[in-house]
Design a protein around this motif. Structure first.
Motif, mmCIF file in Angstrom:
data_model
loop_
_atom_site.group_PDB
_atom_site.id
_atom_site.type_symbol
_atom_site.label_atom_id
_atom_site.label_comp_id
_atom_site.label_asym_id
_atom_site.label_seq_id
_atom_site.Cartn_x
_atom_site.Cartn_y
_atom_site.Cartn_z
ATOM 1 N N UNK B 39 1.410 -3.140 3.132
ATOM 2 C CA UNK B 39 1.496 -2.963 1.682
ATOM 3 C C UNK B 39 2.898 -2.515 1.250
ATOM 4 N N UNK B 40 3.597 -1.845 2.154
ATOM 5 C CA UNK B 40 4.942 -1.371 1.818
ATOM 6 C C UNK B 40 5.852 -2.543 1.438
ATOM 7 N N UNK B 41 5.521 -3.742 1.969
ATOM 8 C CA UNK B 41 6.339 -4.915 1.651
ATOM 9 C C UNK B 41 6.318 -5.229 0.163
ATOM 10 N N UNK B 42 5.254 -4.822 -0.536
ATOM 11 C CA UNK B 42 5.196 -5.096 -1.973
ATOM 12 C C UNK B 42 6.297 -4.340 -2.712
ATOM 13 N N UNK B 43 6.535 -3.076 -2.310
ATOM 14 C CA UNK B 43 7.606 -2.299 -2.933
ATOM 15 C C UNK B 43 8.943 -3.010 -2.746
ATOM 16 N N UNK B 44 9.135 -3.528 -1.530
ATOM 17 C CA UNK B 44 10.387 -4.226 -1.241
ATOM 18 C C UNK B 44 10.497 -5.514 -2.049
ATOM 19 N N UNK B 45 9.384 -6.294 -2.113
ATOM 20 C CA UNK B 45 9.431 -7.583 -2.809
ATOM 21 C C UNK B 45 9.687 -7.415 -4.304
ATOM 22 N N UNK B 46 9.046 -6.423 -4.929
ATOM 23 C CA UNK B 46 9.251 -6.301 -6.374
ATOM 24 C C UNK B 46 10.655 -5.798 -6.684
#
Lengths: 178, 428
Positions: B39-46
């Motif tokens: 889920x941490x990837x969402x912070x990176x993607x946005x």
């Protein structure tokens, strides 16, 4: 008009909003100036500002995350209201409470993963300035923490009557109509 | 499974009224949990989704449009339009169409056209005795040319979604379709004015007045030349051109027309910053959405599937137009481009459709979604200014909408409308 606790809280909220708004204005102003000066200098001399692009990109990232909350206070995040409009008053209140909870849960999740992401990027550095990338990634948890604050500030009138704060900073009917 | 969760949850959240940006975010989050992605990837993607230099043209063009309206660059353009066509029967209708077409060469969005000079025109038409609902419907429909005639914010965002097209190519490609929309409305306005006996406004202007109005409008008309010329000659990137548009409108508004004061700038900055933040957030979460789509290989699978259908380019474009029109009833062009282009553009290329032509079809179609009832954001803006109800507005709107459907069909069937100009200048 005694200095009762709710009054103090209101003052704090007012202060947070005005600082938040001023930061957004400053970020956009500084971005414009940096890129304008950088292009002008490139044409007037052989020199170009190496950090101009990187810095202004990161300012724009900050502008977006800092903007989530203040935009929400004015109802500026576009939504489709075809279904909510046909509901009875009571059902509409329940629906808005559910929406508020979904948004709250989303903000808390992003606050948490944003915090993890920021810690992970402390050791990384940016390409040109070579400062820690956490200076940029901190915008995620800070932006969502502020959004959570602003969300709580407008939650009660929103759930009760579906209203937002008003300001000529934003005309809610115009947003998204790009 | 993942893809079912992604789309069903997206439709569900948007339907119950969760704001579009958060719907996309929550749906992406659900799909990531199902697919077992960190889920941490969402912070990176946005974050990385908006960490883009080309995207910076968005806040700058929005700010420039605020400065132009604040600095009455729009007013001199309206005066020029009125001097040129105002004396005819239905003259204010023509002024409306011509003035907004001029202004769309300065602004990058339909919003800027409808809310700035569009609002002025509606008030003028109402005072001169035009039916307010006609004024509102005409202004909303004409504002559609804002993002079709360059500069265009939606084209800049489209070019970020599809690497096969360039911003400059799209800018050139939009000019003729934009003029086709304005031209068709001119003809309709002429016919309506004759049928309903709208009056003419004043005498034909003398050559002196035409000349002096043109000279007065020259500084404003110089801006599109600066933007398109600057990008075309390679002097500026689109982002640099957008910041030059900011500086130019500031200087012209302050020193040439003298209507812009420095005290107005913080307010205009605030308005642009708020709009920027709300638009960027949708772009940002959409890049998380597109990332999940790519992880599960959806665009690739669909492109292969459509290849086996033997629809042919025309059949495919027909299906896409229907799909986008349905989509556009509820969705703004921006999320439309962000969600659908990564899926549809590879299919179009697989069928041998020119990517620039396809882009223009998608952009014109989705922009027309802003004037399709019941949820058309341009209708809300102009209806509010004209103080008319949606049902009154819709009565005046539907013939104009029908004409725009014909225009859309022409743009779809005749690639040359989009491709002639960019090919002629050698930009695709």
């Amino acid at each position: 008009m005694n200095a009762s606790p709710p009054f103090t809280l209101k003052k704090l909220d007012h202060w947070i909003l005005s600082v938040n708004r001023s930061l957004m204005i400053t970020l956009l102003g500084v971005m414009s100036v940096i890129i304008f000066v950088s292009v002008s200098i490139r044409y007037l001399s052989d020199y170009s500002i190496p950090w101009a692009e990187e810095v202004s990109r990161y300012l724009m990232v900050w502008l977006m995350f800092l903007g989530i909350g203040p935009v929400m206070r004015l109802g500026g995040h576009i939504a489709i209201d075809t279904f909510p409009k046909i509901l009875s008053r009571t059902s509409a209140v329940i629906l808005r409470a559910i929406i508020a909870l979904i948004i709250g849960a989303f903000f808390m999740t992003l606050l948490w993963v944003g915090w993890l992401y920021m810690q992970k990027t402390i050791s990384q550095s940016t390409a040109v300035l070579e400062i820690s990338f956490a200076w940029v990634s901190a915008s995620v948890p800070i932006g969502f923490a502020l959004a959570l604050w602003h969300g709580v500030a407008i939650a009660v009138p929103y759930v009760k009557s579906g209203t937002y704060e008003t300001s000529d900073d934003l005309n809610i009917d115009e947003v998204g109509a790009i | 499974m993942t893809i079912t969760v992604l789309f069903l949850s997206l439709v569900f959240f948007m339907f119950i009224g969760v704001p579009v940006a958060f719907s996309i975010g929550v749906a992406t989050l659900c799909a990531m949990l199902v697919q077992d992605l960190p889920v941490i990837a969402l912070a990176q993607k946005i974050l990385t989704g908006v960490d883009s230099f080309p995207l910076m043209a968005l806040p700058f063009f929005l700010f420039a449009a605020e400065l132009m309206t604040g600095g009455s660059l729009s007013d001199v353009l309206l005066r020029l339009a009125s001097v040129l066509v105002g004396h005819r029967r239905g003259g204010l209708g023509y002024t409306n169409i011509l003035g907004l077409t001029f202004f769309s060469g300065l602004s990058g969005s339909a919003l800027a056209d409808a809310a700035g000079p569009g609002a002025v025109l509606i008030r003028m038409m109402r005072q001169s005795g035009y039916p307010p609902s006609y004024a509102a419907a005409l202004t909303a429909t004409t504002a559609v040319v804002g993002p079709i005639i360059p500069p265009s914010i939606i084209m800049i965002i489209y070019a970020l979604q599809d690497p096969r097209v360039s911003v400059l190519g799209l800018f050139w490609a939009g000019i003729l379709p934009g003029l086709l929309i304005s031209g068709s409305l001119m003809i309709y306005n002429g016919w309506t004015s004759w049928k309903r006996n709208f009056r003419a406004d004043g005498e034909p202007a003398t050559l002196t007045i035409i000349l002096s109005s043109t000279i007065k409008a020259l500084p404003a008309l110089g801006l599109p030349v600066l933007i398109i010329g600057g990008i075309h000659s390679g002097a500026f990137t689109p982002t640099e051109a957008s910041v030059m548009a900011v500086a130019y409108s500031l200087l012209v508004g302050r020193f040439v027309y003298g209507t812009l004061t420095m005290a107005m700038v913080p307010k205009l900055l605030a308005r642009s910053a708020y709009t920027t933040a709300s638009i960027l957030l949708i772009i940002s979460v959409s890049s998380g959405f597109a990332w999940v789509l790519n992880v599960v290989q959806i665009p690739q699978a669909l492109a292969m599937w459509v290849g086996t259908l033997e629809l042919g380019p025309i059949g495919f474009l027909f299906v896409v137009n229907i799909l986008l029109l349905l989509f556009g009833i509820f969705i703004e062009p921006l999320p439309g481009v962000l969600i659908l282009v990564p899926i549809l553009a590879p299919m179009a290329v697989a069928l041998g459709i020119d990517p620039t032509h396809f882009a223009i079809v998608v952009i014109v179609n989705l922009t027309l979604g802003m004037i399709t009832p019941p949820v058309g954001s341009l209708l809300f803006v102009t209806g509010m200014v004209a103080k008319v109800s949606m049902s009154e507005l819709n009565k005046e709107l539907w013939p104009m909408l029908a004409i725009q459907m014909v225009v859309l069909a022409i743009i779809t069937m005749v690639p040359a409308v989009s491709l002639t100009l960019p090919q002629w200048v050698g930009r695709i």
